[in-house]
Enzyme design. Structure first.
Site, PDB file in Angstrom:
ATOM      1  N   GLY A  16       0.767  -1.246   0.000  1.00 15.87           N
ATOM      2  CA  GLY A  16       0.000   0.000   0.000  1.00 15.87           C
ATOM      3  C   GLY A  16       0.795   1.292   0.000  1.00 15.87           C
ATOM      4  O   GLY A  16       0.259   2.342   0.360  1.00 15.87           O
ATOM      5  N   SER A  17       2.042   1.261  -0.462  1.00 13.73           N
ATOM      6  CA  SER A  17       2.791   2.530  -0.484  1.00 13.73           C
ATOM      7  C   SER A  17       2.189   3.504  -1.505  1.00 13.73           C
ATOM      8  O   SER A  17       2.171   4.718  -1.276  1.00 13.73           O
ATOM      9  CB  SER A  17       4.280   2.305  -0.769  1.00 13.73           C
ATOM     10  OG  SER A  17       4.488   1.958  -2.115  1.00 13.73           O
ATOM     11  N   ARG A  66     -14.995 -15.576  -9.740  1.00 14.51           N
ATOM     12  CA  ARG A  66     -14.667 -14.235 -10.239  1.00 14.51           C
ATOM     13  C   ARG A  66     -15.904 -13.352 -10.410  1.00 14.51           C
ATOM     14  O   ARG A  66     -15.893 -12.164 -10.121  1.00 14.51           O
ATOM     15  CB  ARG A  66     -13.937 -14.373 -11.582  1.00 14.51           C
ATOM     16  CG  ARG A  66     -13.298 -13.100 -12.052  1.00 14.51           C
ATOM     17  CD  ARG A  66     -12.945 -13.264 -13.529  1.00 14.51           C
ATOM     18  NE  ARG A  66     -11.820 -12.435 -13.901  1.00 14.51           N
ATOM     19  CZ  ARG A  66     -11.438 -12.300 -15.165  1.00 14.51           C
ATOM     20  NH1 ARG A  66     -12.040 -12.957 -16.134  1.00 14.51           N
ATOM     21  NH2 ARG A  66     -10.419 -11.517 -15.459  1.00 14.51           N
ATOM     22  N   MET A  91      -3.770  -7.406  -7.170  1.00 15.39           N
ATOM     23  CA  MET A  91      -3.198  -8.562  -7.865  1.00 15.39           C
ATOM     24  C   MET A  91      -4.202  -9.404  -8.663  1.00 15.39           C
ATOM     25  O   MET A  91      -3.918 -10.550  -8.985  1.00 15.39           O
ATOM     26  CB  MET A  91      -2.471  -9.460  -6.852  1.00 15.39           C
ATOM     27  CG  MET A  91      -1.352  -8.761  -6.112  1.00 15.39           C
ATOM     28  SD  MET A  91      -0.083  -8.110  -7.223  1.00 15.39           S
ATOM     29  CE  MET A  91       0.818  -9.628  -7.551  1.00 15.39           C
ATOM     30  N   ILE A  93      -6.771  -9.752 -12.145  1.00 13.46           N
ATOM     31  CA  ILE A  93      -7.104  -9.212 -13.462  1.00 13.46           C
ATOM     32  C   ILE A  93      -8.622  -9.076 -13.529  1.00 13.46           C
ATOM     33  O   ILE A  93      -9.350 -10.017 -13.195  1.00 13.46           O
ATOM     34  CB  ILE A  93      -6.605 -10.145 -14.582  1.00 13.46           C
ATOM     35  CG1 ILE A  93      -5.073 -10.293 -14.480  1.00 13.46           C
ATOM     36  CG2 ILE A  93      -6.974  -9.596 -15.958  1.00 13.46           C
ATOM     37  CD1 ILE A  93      -4.509 -11.347 -15.402  1.00 13.46           C
ATOM     38  N   ASN A 108      -4.081   1.939 -13.600  1.00  8.84           N
ATOM     39  CA  ASN A 108      -3.164   1.081 -12.836  1.00  8.84           C
ATOM     40  C   ASN A 108      -1.741   1.612 -12.973  1.00  8.84           C
ATOM     41  O   ASN A 108      -1.417   2.286 -13.950  1.00  8.84           O
ATOM     42  CB  ASN A 108      -3.241  -0.347 -13.400  1.00  8.84           C
ATOM     43  CG  ASN A 108      -2.308  -1.310 -12.678  1.00  8.84           C
ATOM     44  OD1 ASN A 108      -2.216  -1.298 -11.444  1.00  8.84           O
ATOM     45  ND2 ASN A 108      -1.585  -2.137 -13.426  1.00  8.84           N
ATOM     46  N   HIS A 110       2.276   0.298 -13.015  1.00 11.30           N
ATOM     47  CA  HIS A 110       3.054  -0.927 -13.207  1.00 11.30           C
ATOM     48  C   HIS A 110       4.555  -0.586 -13.199  1.00 11.30           C
ATOM     49  O   HIS A 110       4.973   0.387 -13.828  1.00 11.30           O
ATOM     50  CB  HIS A 110       2.667  -1.566 -14.553  1.00 11.30           C
ATOM     51  CG  HIS A 110       3.368  -2.858 -14.801  1.00 11.30           C
ATOM     52  ND1 HIS A 110       3.032  -4.014 -14.122  1.00 11.30           N
ATOM     53  CD2 HIS A 110       4.402  -3.172 -15.606  1.00 11.30           C
ATOM     54  CE1 HIS A 110       3.838  -4.990 -14.529  1.00 11.30           C
ATOM     55  NE2 HIS A 110       4.672  -4.504 -15.427  1.00 11.30           N
ATOM     56  N   ASN A 144      -6.994  -7.303 -20.321  1.00  7.27           N
ATOM     57  CA  ASN A 144      -5.731  -8.024 -20.443  1.00  7.27           C
ATOM     58  C   ASN A 144      -4.680  -7.443 -19.495  1.00  7.27           C
ATOM     59  O   ASN A 144      -4.661  -6.239 -19.248  1.00  7.27           O
ATOM     60  CB  ASN A 144      -5.222  -7.943 -21.883  1.00  7.27           C
ATOM     61  CG  ASN A 144      -6.204  -8.580 -22.832  1.00  7.27           C
ATOM     62  OD1 ASN A 144      -6.692  -9.677 -22.581  1.00  7.27           O
ATOM     63  ND2 ASN A 144      -6.527  -7.881 -23.914  1.00  7.27           N
ATOM     64  N   ASP A 146      -1.893  -5.683 -17.776  1.00  6.38           N
ATOM     65  CA  ASP A 146      -0.982  -4.553 -18.012  1.00  6.38           C
ATOM     66  C   ASP A 146      -0.954  -4.107 -19.480  1.00  6.38           C
ATOM     67  O   ASP A 146       0.113  -3.837 -20.041  1.00  6.38           O
ATOM     68  CB  ASP A 146       0.441  -4.915 -17.552  1.00  6.38           C
ATOM     69  CG  ASP A 146       0.476  -5.320 -16.086  1.00  6.38           C
ATOM     70  OD1 ASP A 146      -0.258  -4.733 -15.292  1.00  6.38           O
ATOM     71  OD2 ASP A 146       1.241  -6.234 -15.738  1.00  6.38           O
TER      72      ASP A 146
HETATM   73  C1  GRF Z   1       4.028  -1.346  -7.200  1.00  2.17           C
HETATM   74  O1  GRF Z   1       5.342  -1.566  -7.640  1.00  2.17           O
HETATM   75  C2  GRF Z   1       3.085  -1.212  -8.361  1.00  2.17           C
HETATM   76  O2  GRF Z   1       3.669  -0.647  -9.485  1.00  2.17           O
HETATM   77  C3  GRF Z   1       2.721  -2.641  -8.654  1.00  2.17           C
HETATM   78  O3  GRF Z   1       2.647  -3.261  -7.398  1.00  2.17           O
HETATM   79  C4  GRF Z   1       3.466  -2.548  -6.472  1.00  2.17           C
HETATM   80  C5  GRF Z   1       2.569  -2.154  -5.350  1.00  2.17           C
HETATM   81  O4  GRF Z   1       3.257  -1.532  -4.295  1.00  2.17           O
HETATM   82  N1  GRF Z   1       1.509  -2.721  -9.428  1.00  2.17           N
HETATM   83  P1  GRF Z   1       2.462  -0.843  -3.138  1.00  2.17           P
HETATM   84  O5  GRF Z   1       1.497  -1.891  -2.556  1.00  2.17           O
HETATM   85  O6  GRF Z   1       1.735   0.330  -3.678  1.00  2.17           O
HETATM   86  O7  GRF Z   1       3.499  -0.447  -2.121  1.00  2.17           O
END
Ligand code: GRF
Length: 188
Positions: A16-17, A66, A91, A93, A108, A110, A144, A146
């Site tokens: 959750g950063s 789902r 995590m 899709i 999102n 990535h 799909n 990312d």
């Molecule tokens: C990050 O690197 C983000 O790009 C990816 O998952 C990670 C999540 O980190 N999708 P955080 O939970 O936000 O710290």
């Protein structure tokens, strides 16, 4: 006159950063979003602490089916009048059906320069391939992995002495800059 902020939900699965960073951003006067809801598919997600600390409503939603899982999320989003959704380390899709209900409203972040290295272990791949650059990408979400249209990307140099830990740290630092910028880019 104060701008009307868009009701936003953040979906997480872990640390959750980015959520923490988006909460900080949302409180700024010129931010176009207000975070009304946090949803996690993992009851032990560390990131839930940031929702609690900031008195933001949060829900843990889990289901192996789902369709049921997405329906529960959808109902929660509608119930809270959510108009914009940020995935931040979420995590799962999302299906075409779900994504189409919130067309161009789900984004999102990535940790790679998409379209390179979709999915997990991006930093390992960058190091293995001796790439000169890495970075992060904010993109619209489609069904799909990312793969949706890119909104913003930021590059960093991979140095000779970079390792997994240093690269992860550097990319995460720029993620925290790029995610708010991307939100401003599409909502302002
Ligand atoms: C990050 O690197 C983000 O790009 C990816 O998952 C990670 C999540 O980190 N999708 P955080 O939970 O936000 O710290």
């Amino acid at each position: 006159m104060a701008i009307k902020k868009i009701n936003t939900a953040v979906l997480i699965s872990g640390r959750g950063s980015n959520l923490k960073n988006l909460i900080f951003f949302s409180k700024k006067k010129n931010s176009p979003i207000i975070i009304k809801l946090v949803i996690s598919d993992n009851s032990r997600a560390k990131g839930l602490i940031y929702a609690k600390k900031n008195f933001i409503k949060f829900k843990v939603i889990k289901n192996k089916d789902r369709k049921i899982f997405e329906n529960k999320i959808k109902n929660e989003l509608l119930h809270n009048k959510i108009k914009f959704i940020c995935l931040a380390g979420f995590m799962k899709i999302l299906s075409k059906n779900f994504v189409n209900k919130f067309k161009n409203k789900i984004i999102n972040i990535h940790p790679s320069l998409l379209p390179k290295y979709k999915g997990l272990n991006t930093h390992e791949k960058v190091l293995k391939n001796k790439d000169k650059f890495s970075g992060c990408t904010v993109h619209f979400v489609n069904e799909n992995l990312d793969s949706g249209k890119i909104i913003l990307q930021k590059k960093i140099k991979v140095l000779k002495n970079d390792n997994l830990a240093s690269l992860k740290k550097k990319v995460l630092m720029i993620e925290h800059k790029v995610y708010p910028k991307a939100i401003i880019k599409i909502l302002k």
